[in-house]
Design an enzyme around this catalytic site. Structure first.
Site, PDB file in Angstrom:
ATOM      1  N   SER A   1      34.396   7.333 -36.027  1.00  0.00           N
ATOM      2  CA  SER A   1      34.311   6.854 -37.411  1.00  0.00           C
ATOM      3  C   SER A   1      34.628   7.915 -38.459  1.00  0.00           C
ATOM      4  O   SER A   1      35.112   7.583 -39.533  1.00  0.00           O
ATOM      5  CB  SER A   1      32.935   6.257 -37.677  1.00  0.00           C
ATOM      6  OG  SER A   1      31.915   7.166 -37.306  1.00  0.00           O
TER       7      SER A   1
ATOM      8  N   HIS B   1      35.494   0.252 -35.383  1.00  0.00           N
ATOM      9  CA  HIS B   1      36.674   0.549 -36.200  1.00  0.00           C
ATOM     10  C   HIS B   1      37.989   0.107 -35.574  1.00  0.00           C
ATOM     11  O   HIS B   1      39.037   0.235 -36.201  1.00  0.00           O
ATOM     12  CB  HIS B   1      36.740   2.046 -36.515  1.00  0.00           C
ATOM     13  CG  HIS B   1      35.592   2.504 -37.353  1.00  0.00           C
ATOM     14  ND1 HIS B   1      35.569   2.386 -38.723  1.00  0.00           N
ATOM     15  CD2 HIS B   1      34.400   3.039 -37.003  1.00  0.00           C
ATOM     16  CE1 HIS B   1      34.417   2.846 -39.181  1.00  0.00           C
ATOM     17  NE2 HIS B   1      33.690   3.249 -38.153  1.00  0.00           N
TER      18      HIS B   1
ATOM     19  N   LYS C   1      33.869  -4.410 -40.681  1.00  0.00           N
ATOM     20  CA  LYS C   1      34.892  -3.431 -41.042  1.00  0.00           C
ATOM     21  C   LYS C   1      36.262  -4.104 -41.081  1.00  0.00           C
ATOM     22  O   LYS C   1      36.551  -4.809 -42.034  1.00  0.00           O
ATOM     23  CB  LYS C   1      34.789  -2.240 -40.100  1.00  0.00           C
ATOM     24  CG  LYS C   1      33.518  -1.469 -40.468  1.00  0.00           C
ATOM     25  CD  LYS C   1      33.057  -0.430 -39.535  1.00  0.00           C
ATOM     26  CE  LYS C   1      31.773   0.182 -40.106  1.00  0.00           C
ATOM     27  NZ  LYS C   1      30.964   0.851 -39.123  1.00  0.00           N
TER      28      LYS C   1
HETATM   29  C1  LIG Z   1      29.602   1.138 -38.952  1.00  0.00           C
HETATM   30  C2  LIG Z   1      29.404   1.450 -37.531  1.00  0.00           C
HETATM   31  C3  LIG Z   1      28.362   0.871 -36.809  1.00  0.00           C
HETATM   32  C4  LIG Z   1      27.321   0.023 -37.456  1.00  0.00           C
HETATM   33  O1  LIG Z   1      27.803  -1.210 -37.804  1.00  0.00           O
HETATM   34  P1  LIG Z   1      27.085  -2.033 -38.958  1.00  0.00           P
HETATM   35  O2  LIG Z   1      27.464  -3.433 -38.722  1.00  0.00           O
HETATM   36  O3  LIG Z   1      27.593  -1.467 -40.237  1.00  0.00           O
HETATM   37  O4  LIG Z   1      25.604  -1.803 -38.780  1.00  0.00           O
HETATM   38  C5  LIG Z   1      28.284   1.131 -35.467  1.00  0.00           C
HETATM   39  N1  LIG Z   1      29.174   1.942 -34.865  1.00  0.00           N
HETATM   40  C6  LIG Z   1      30.173   2.536 -35.533  1.00  0.00           C
HETATM   41  C7  LIG Z   1      31.139   3.421 -34.803  1.00  0.00           C
HETATM   42  C8  LIG Z   1      30.309   2.320 -36.894  1.00  0.00           C
HETATM   43  O5  LIG Z   1      31.273   2.940 -37.570  1.00  0.00           O
END
Ligand SMILES: *Cc1c(COP(=O)(O)O)cnc(C)c1O
Length: 399
Positions: A182, A210, A242
């Protein structure tokens, strides 16, 4: 609050500020998109994870509105009580199809999916192996599970192999990694990891928060990109907040995996189901992956354009082919100064600092989206050129 408690909090906050690590929220007053209104001014947004521009797509809003009229807003209860609606159910089936898995199970957030899955699958005496740069939710899930926790050097398959070889045969072994990291944007060597896991009787879990919607010909994420079936990659976590521009997350895998999570994942069981209208928006987003495939193509051409331009300017690019294109700055204060100078020029890029990233590796986390135009990416490049010149001339002030 008692006075001593209050004093301790104040001291902790002051230390955070002195280290240039204090976090502040900016308030957005427009829809998410390439341009947003933030704290009263319009700027071009290069820090969102809305990689395809689906978050403000009228199809998602329309689906959510229709579902709100039919199902109301709140789901009313957890999935196991009476909160599991036909929208949730249909979304799970579509996610299973998108990722090529027998089944998928919805969670309200990605954080909860990782926490719930790992802690349901492992217990004391088991092993969990995690990449050093894994997302906090994978780390926290591993710690919560009570399993023996081992971190290995980032993307270092040989380092992981040494650790797997040293762990005795008693107990389950889970290897958990981000598919796309991320804060760095690079992709895990999943083909090598599946082979390594097979040799050591370990189960692979990939967090594709992602990659989903972005990677793969159809937007199926890292499983599609690497052509990994359920036997090779048994535990696939995907995010809906995302690339898909909605909210929530899921775990996809075998019948036995999903039923185990339904029975034992506490963050699935003891929480209110996401609103059906949010599930409906996610379904509309999945449909767009097929009907507006041009978004992935345009996104990739924006990534190429940015990397090419940044290279010519001599900016400190990292090894990433994904929409996450960080520029390594190093010092936290300097990263903040860069971010501030960009904002003054109408460009919003977040400065990512410790503890989110390692000390001395603060960065500008630039993210690209299918909603950006070539003009906007060019504007980003020209402002970056101005600000780095200012920095070289000593005109950027930071402690
Ligand atoms: C954003 C993210 C999460 C968490 O997801 P949410 O739905 O925002 O709680 C988990 N793993 C990774 C790699 C992320 O970037």
């Amino acid at each position: 609050m008692v006075a001593s408690f209050e004093r301790a909090l104040a001291a902790g906050l002051q230390q955070r500020a002195e280290q240039q690590l204090y976090r502040r929220r900016l308030t957005v007053t427009s829809a998410p998109g390439a341009e947003v209104d933030v704290d009263g001014r319009r700027c071009i947004n290069f820090c969102s994870n809305d990689y395809l521009g689906h978050a403000s797509h009228p199809k998602l809003a329309e689906a959510a509105t229709l579902a709100a009229k039919r199902f109301g807003v709140g789901s009313g209860a957890s999935h196991l009580v009476c909160g599991h609606s036909s929208e949730h159910h249909a979304l799970e089936e579509e996610l299973a199809a998108l990722t090529g898995r027998p089944r998928a199970l919805l969670f309200s957030t990605g954080y909860m999916a990782n926490l719930g899955a790992i802690s349901a699958l492992l217990t004391k005496g088991d092993f969990v192996f995690e990449d050093k740069l894994n997302h906090a939710s994978l780390i926290d899930g591993g710690l919560l599970s009570g399993a023996r926790f081992q971190r290995f050097l980032h993307n270092d398959v040989a380092a992981l192999e040494r650790r797997l070889a040293r762990s005795d045969d008693e107990g389950r072994k889970l290897v958990a990694v981000d598919g796309v990291f991320s804060m760095d944007g690079d992709i895990a060597p999943l083909t090598e990891l599946t082979e390594l896991c097979a040799r050591h009787d370990a189960c692979l879990m990939v967090d594709d928060a992602h990659g989903l919607g972005v990677l793969g010909e159809r937007g199926g994420g890292c499983a599609e990109h690497f052509e990994l079936n359920t036997a090779q990659l048994p535990i696939l976590m995907g995010g809906l907040g995302k690339g898909l521009g909605s909210s929530g997350a899921f775990i996809a895998g075998s019948e036995a995996l999903i039923e185990t999570l339904v029975q034992f994942a506490r963050s699935y069981i003891y929480t209110t189901a996401m609103p059906p209208m949010v599930a409906a928006a996610s379904r509309a987003s999945i449909a767009l992956l097929a009907s507006e495939a041009w978004r992935r193509q345009h996104l990739n051409s924006m990534i190429e354009r940015f990397r090419h331009g940044a290279e010519q300017l001599g900016l400190p690019l990292m090894a990433s082919s994904t929409p996450i294109q960080p520029l390594l700055i190093g010092d936290a204060g300097r990263a903040m100064a860069y971010s501030g100078a960009l904002m003054e020029r109408g460009i919003w890029v977040g400065a990512i600092r410790p503890p989110t990233v390692a000390a001395g590796s603060a960065r500008l986390r630039i993210t690209l989206s299918a909603s950006h135009s070539t003009e906007q990416v060019d504007r980003l490049l020209s402002v970056l050129a101005d600000v780095s010149l200012l920095d070289r001339r000593g005109g950027l002030s930071y402690d």
